[in-house]
Write a protein that holds these residues in place. Sequence first.
Motif, short mmCIF file in Angstrom:
data_model
loop_
_atom_site.label_atom_id
_atom_site.label_comp_id
_atom_site.label_asym_id
_atom_site.label_seq_id
_atom_site.Cartn_x
_atom_site.Cartn_y
_atom_site.Cartn_z
N GLU A 320 -6.76 11.90 24.71
CA GLU A 320 -6.69 13.27 24.20
C GLU A 320 -5.56 14.08 24.82
O GLU A 320 -5.42 15.27 24.51
CB GLU A 320 -8.02 13.98 24.49
CG GLU A 320 -9.24 13.33 23.87
CD GLU A 320 -9.27 13.49 22.37
OE1 GLU A 320 -8.56 14.37 21.85
OE2 GLU A 320 -10.01 12.74 21.71
N ARG A 321 -4.77 13.43 25.67
CA ARG A 321 -3.82 14.21 26.46
C ARG A 321 -2.78 14.94 25.61
O ARG A 321 -2.35 16.03 25.94
CB ARG A 321 -3.13 13.27 27.46
CG ARG A 321 -2.29 14.00 28.49
CD ARG A 321 -2.01 13.10 29.67
NE ARG A 321 -3.24 12.81 30.37
CZ ARG A 321 -3.49 11.70 31.04
NH1 ARG A 321 -2.59 10.74 31.08
NH2 ARG A 321 -4.64 11.52 31.65
N ARG A 323 -2.08 17.11 22.84
CA ARG A 323 -2.85 18.09 22.05
C ARG A 323 -2.03 18.59 20.87
O ARG A 323 -0.87 18.93 21.03
CB ARG A 323 -3.23 19.27 22.96
CG ARG A 323 -3.70 20.53 22.24
CD ARG A 323 -5.08 20.35 21.63
NE ARG A 323 -5.68 21.64 21.35
CZ ARG A 323 -5.73 22.18 20.15
NH1 ARG A 323 -5.18 21.58 19.12
NH2 ARG A 323 -6.33 23.34 19.98
N HIS A 558 -17.25 12.63 25.55
CA HIS A 558 -16.53 13.18 24.40
C HIS A 558 -16.99 14.59 24.03
O HIS A 558 -16.35 15.24 23.21
CB HIS A 558 -16.66 12.24 23.20
CG HIS A 558 -15.92 10.97 23.37
ND1 HIS A 558 -16.46 9.88 24.02
CD2 HIS A 558 -14.66 10.61 23.01
CE1 HIS A 558 -15.57 8.90 24.04
NE2 HIS A 558 -14.48 9.31 23.44
N ALA A 561 -14.17 16.66 24.90
CA ALA A 561 -12.85 16.17 24.50
C ALA A 561 -11.89 17.29 24.19
O ALA A 561 -10.69 17.21 24.49
CB ALA A 561 -12.99 15.25 23.29
N ASP A 562 -12.40 18.40 23.62
CA ASP A 562 -11.49 19.50 23.27
C ASP A 562 -10.88 20.15 24.50
O ASP A 562 -9.82 20.78 24.41
CB ASP A 562 -12.22 20.54 22.43
CG ASP A 562 -13.37 21.18 23.18
OD1 ASP A 562 -14.22 20.44 23.71
OD2 ASP A 562 -13.39 22.43 23.26
N HIS A 565 -7.73 18.49 24.91
CA HIS A 565 -6.78 18.92 23.89
C HIS A 565 -6.03 20.16 24.37
O HIS A 565 -4.85 20.32 24.14
CB HIS A 565 -7.52 19.30 22.59
CG HIS A 565 -7.76 18.14 21.68
ND1 HIS A 565 -6.77 17.32 21.22
CD2 HIS A 565 -8.92 17.69 21.12
CE1 HIS A 565 -7.28 16.41 20.42
NE2 HIS A 565 -8.59 16.60 20.35
#
Length: 567
Positions: A320-321, A323, A558, A561-562, A565
């Motif tokens: 997720e790195r 964004r 997860h 996860a945002d 982001h």
Amino acid sequence: MNRLKDLARRASRWLGQRGRTKPSAGTTAAGHRAATSAIEADRFDQMTWDETWAAAPALRELADDLAERYDYAIDLLRDVFWSAYKAAPHVRAAAAMDTGHLVNHTVLAAMLQAPEFENLRRETVGDQYASAMAVLAQSNELRDLLERTRATQEAATKAAQTRRTADQAGRDAADRLDQLADTLDVSLDGQVDTWADDQGKDLTPDLGPDVTDEQAEAVEAALAAAEAADQAASAAELQALQALGAAAGTLRAGARRAVVASADTVSADAALMRAWGLGKGQLQRMGFEQRAALAQRLQSGRLAAYTDLIGRFRAMATGERTRRVENVPGELVGITLGDDLSRLVPAESANLGTPVLRAVFAARLAEQRLMLYDTRGDDRLGRGAIIACIDCSTSMADRYGGATGEAWAKACALALLDQAHAAGRDFAGILFSSRGRHQTFRFPGHQPLDIGDVIDLCETFLGGGTDFEGPLTAATDLLEAEYSATGSQRGDIVFITDGESKVSEDWMRHWNDCKHTLDFRVFGVATGPKATRFTRPGSVLDALCDNLRTVPDLTDPHITADLFHTI
């Protein structure tokens, strides 16, 4: 002289072997010294084994234990090590092996053919520590295998000893023949049809002096003893080969079990190291004892049972790195309203170019209602430090949802540490509990991570109650110091807790002033069964955080996860 020639022809086998063998080794059919290692290796491989042997007490202890009960056990361990360590291990031909080591040879050949062997070697090639661990992981299977094939090994050992006895008898016969040739002033050079005196003169045409009956009988007795010993050795070797054939299935099955055991152990160790962010290069730069101590510390630490959670958190964060951030140049995703003249749609540009519509354009600009392209792209929103405030009150050690709140929070913090390190941003972990109890661990973005400091962060647990003011004040102090030193703003604070706490009005005013000056963001994460109660609108956490969520399932990274982001 014809009689001497006849004796020399009978002894030709041993005359040809002189100088090639030593009493401690058998010979092959070609007369060369038989090998005691099943894996072909050079002196550099031997040096690597010697270094590992000296650095690994557990390896020496295993070798001593096996060597007390089983023949050639140390040679077997060395071969297993080389098979794991070497880039392209090759099993030498069975015909080149010493008979006593044929059991080892069969085991190694089976190991290299096992389907799991390549899985093992992915972690061990070129790595002394991992290769030694592979040997140690096989100890139980090898011990069981050697015990079940003890009779086979005993037959092979007996055959090897009998062959060495026969070789010695042959050397004795050759020596007796040499002595006879010396008394006749004849030199034997291994070519039984060529003779010369001590000046090198060819005596083949001239038969020279005769051999007496007494001299011939002494040599013949030695030759008879050598021939009898050779027959006994051949019979013992045949018996050993038959026993080896009967045990071949057992040896192959045991070898595969050993490979599976070592592959599982080495893979688990590699996964443990990867979960903690340690790559092969970093591990191989460590000393043997240092690496063994690190593995022991990780396997026995507070978070040892949650390696999988840590690994999944860090893997998710890595994925997720990058964004996709709104309002930066990038992919067109639609039309929006605003006042950014750089993203005007063509129709708005036409209005600007039409005199009668310029007033309308100006009014819509003032109201931020111009039609603009809506885009998404990659950007680093935060430029200051990333700070993880982790609740270490007593309740965080409670297990629910498959993990403890502490394990989940620290796994998240390690993923945030990776995030900061990859972006060159400073990171700080602030552990807190009761009022006045908090501890800060700092990791500058421009310095390599020290795994010892990372483990210290994860192993520290305070216990007690919950206070918000102390850790958040420490966080703003760090951001303010960074702003004073480098002018960096827009840091990110991630606040993870399973409790609630009151804050004073004066402190809240100071907090809001710091947010305005330093322009940092606060992401709140509430864990535990009571999380929804203290994240309701109007709660302290709601007032402190720009982004607040609850985590009902502590096995799923997860949910956040945002965060990766945005941060």
